[in-house]
Design an enzyme around this catalytic site. Structure first.
Site, mmCIF file in Angstrom:
data_model
loop_
_atom_site.group_PDB
_atom_site.id
_atom_site.type_symbol
_atom_site.label_atom_id
_atom_site.label_comp_id
_atom_site.label_asym_id
_atom_site.label_seq_id
_atom_site.Cartn_x
_atom_site.Cartn_y
_atom_site.Cartn_z
ATOM 1 N N ASP A 42 -11.208 8.751 -8.352
ATOM 2 C CA ASP A 42 -10.917 8.728 -6.924
ATOM 3 C C ASP A 42 -11.957 7.827 -6.275
ATOM 4 O O ASP A 42 -13.145 8.178 -6.214
ATOM 5 C CB ASP A 42 -10.991 10.143 -6.349
ATOM 6 N N TRP A 66 -5.115 -0.073 -1.220
ATOM 7 C CA TRP A 66 -5.803 0.330 0.000
ATOM 8 C C TRP A 66 -5.173 1.624 0.480
ATOM 9 O O TRP A 66 -4.091 2.005 0.037
ATOM 10 C CB TRP A 66 -5.720 -0.751 1.082
ATOM 11 N N LYS A 106 -3.034 -10.448 7.493
ATOM 12 C CA LYS A 106 -3.716 -9.824 8.626
ATOM 13 C C LYS A 106 -5.140 -10.391 8.748
ATOM 14 O O LYS A 106 -5.788 -10.181 9.759
ATOM 15 C CB LYS A 106 -3.725 -8.298 8.481
ATOM 16 N N TYR A 138 -10.012 -5.861 6.190
ATOM 17 C CA TYR A 138 -10.036 -6.919 5.190
ATOM 18 C C TYR A 138 -11.396 -7.608 5.144
ATOM 19 O O TYR A 138 -11.892 -7.967 4.070
ATOM 20 C CB TYR A 138 -8.966 -7.970 5.497
ATOM 21 N N MET A 173 4.024 -0.538 2.124
ATOM 22 C CA MET A 173 4.428 -1.835 2.682
ATOM 23 C C MET A 173 5.445 -2.467 1.727
ATOM 24 O O MET A 173 5.070 -3.111 0.763
ATOM 25 C CB MET A 173 3.216 -2.737 2.862
#
Length: 347
Positions: A42, A66, A106, A138, A173
């Site tokens: 993790d 992410w 982004k 980012y 996404m």
């Protein structure tokens, strides 16, 4: 491989296995993947990550994951810590030769809280345009990568795809699968197959990134000395208008594309009551995933298709260094749709 079960990670892991690499997939709950050895950790747990990696020795590491949070401040805190914990854990066992980080456009458009707003760089986006004056996870992920590279002496690469086309269930996404599900629902209910986004996206030029195209660039950068310590945009290499692509997608599903009148009607609004409809379709057709939320991510597709500006990406930097792979975006969509059908994820 960090994020081996996601859209980008699964495509990259498959390519590496095909090329003869020994591949390990790090996750909290690894899934079974052909040729990929599971590694349980993790990344939010620094001590646990270090313990999981203490005996690990890797030549190259690919970070393709992410965790979405409610605010950009939380995105920064959580996602930068995950990169830091990973790289600290790798250093304890012996630093790799190369670390690749996948982010996205982004970098140029800003985070979701300020997406496509304010003063933006001119399109097509180029790596030389640098960062916006806005908090962005980012950027903090990159900063963690750069700091660890200076400390441990490994080479790095950063990869910025446009919207990614690829298969992964449960991904946050996922435009390709979202559009496949939306088209299936329109066919089932008789609703018009209507473009949900802005006139700027309908009429303007754009590009996209197939996951396998990104995988090829990741492998190229990890094995090409001239690509070390560089950031790269990555798209398929073609450009299109959604006014053309929407007709192509409709035709694949046996639908007629509805006329577009310039108004935005989001997928979140159009699909908000579709969960029971999808469950009924899945049960009738014997599909493997009856939970609509595991397949479709309307919010993210709306963000991309609702942008008020034309978005295109320049690939000159990696082209000059020798990366020449190309993929036609309509073929990428059609291959994905066929794979989803073959895997019984859509009827």
């Amino acid at each position: 491989m960090v994020g081996a079960s996601g859209i980008v990670g699964s495509a990259t892991a498959a390519l590496l296995v095909e090329e003869g690499w020994t591949v390990h997939g790090l996750a909290r709950r690894p899934v079974e993947q052909a040729g990929v050895g599971p590694l349980v950790a993790d990344l939010q747990d620094a001590a646990g990550t270090k313990a999981a990696l203490k005996d690990a020795r890797f030549d190259a590491v690919f970070i393709t994951t992410w965790l979405r949070q409610d605010t950009e401040a939380e995105n920064i805190r959580v996602n930068s810590a995950m990169v830091r914990n990973l790289l600290d854990g790798l250093a304890a066992g012996g630093a790799p030769r190369h670390v690749a980080l996948v982010t996205g456009l982004k970098h140029y458009l800003g985070p979701f809280e300020a997406y496509g707003k304010g003063k933006l760089p001119q399109t097509p986006f180029r790596e030389s345009q640098g960062r916006l004056d806005v908090a962005n996870f980012y950027y903090t992920q990159e900063d963690e990568l750069f700091a660890a590279a200076r400390r441990d002496g490994f080479a790095w690469s950063v990869h910025r795809p446009h919207t990614v086309i690829g298969k992964a269930v449960g991904n946050a996404m996922n435009m390709g699968t979202t559009l496949a599900v939306y088209a299936t629902l329109c066919r089932e209910t008789g609703r018009p197959f209507r473009f949900p986004g802005s006139a700027a996206q309908w009429n303007g030029l754009t590009d996209m990134t197939e996951a396998r195209q990104l995988a090829r660039q990741l492998l190229w950068a990890a094995t090409t000395p001239a690509a070390a310590n560089e950031d790269f945009n990555i798209v398929n290499g073609d450009v299109f208008r959604w006014s053309w692509m929407w007709e192509r997608i409709a035709e694949w599903f046996g639908l007629e594309a509805a006329p577009f009148d310039g108004t935005v009607l989001t997928l979140e609004e159009q699909m908000k009551d579709d969960a029971p409809v999808w469950r009924r379709i899945a049960e009738r057709e014997g599909l493997k995933e009856a939970d609509l939320s595991r397949l479709a991510s309307p919010w993210h597709t709306d963000a991309d298709l609702g942008r008020p500006i034309e978005v295109m990406t320049d690939m000159s930097k990696s082209r000059r260094l020798g990366f020449t792979a190309y993929r036609a975006t309509d073929d990428a969509f059609f291959d994905l749709f066929a794979e989803l059908r073959a895997d019984q994820l859509i009827p």
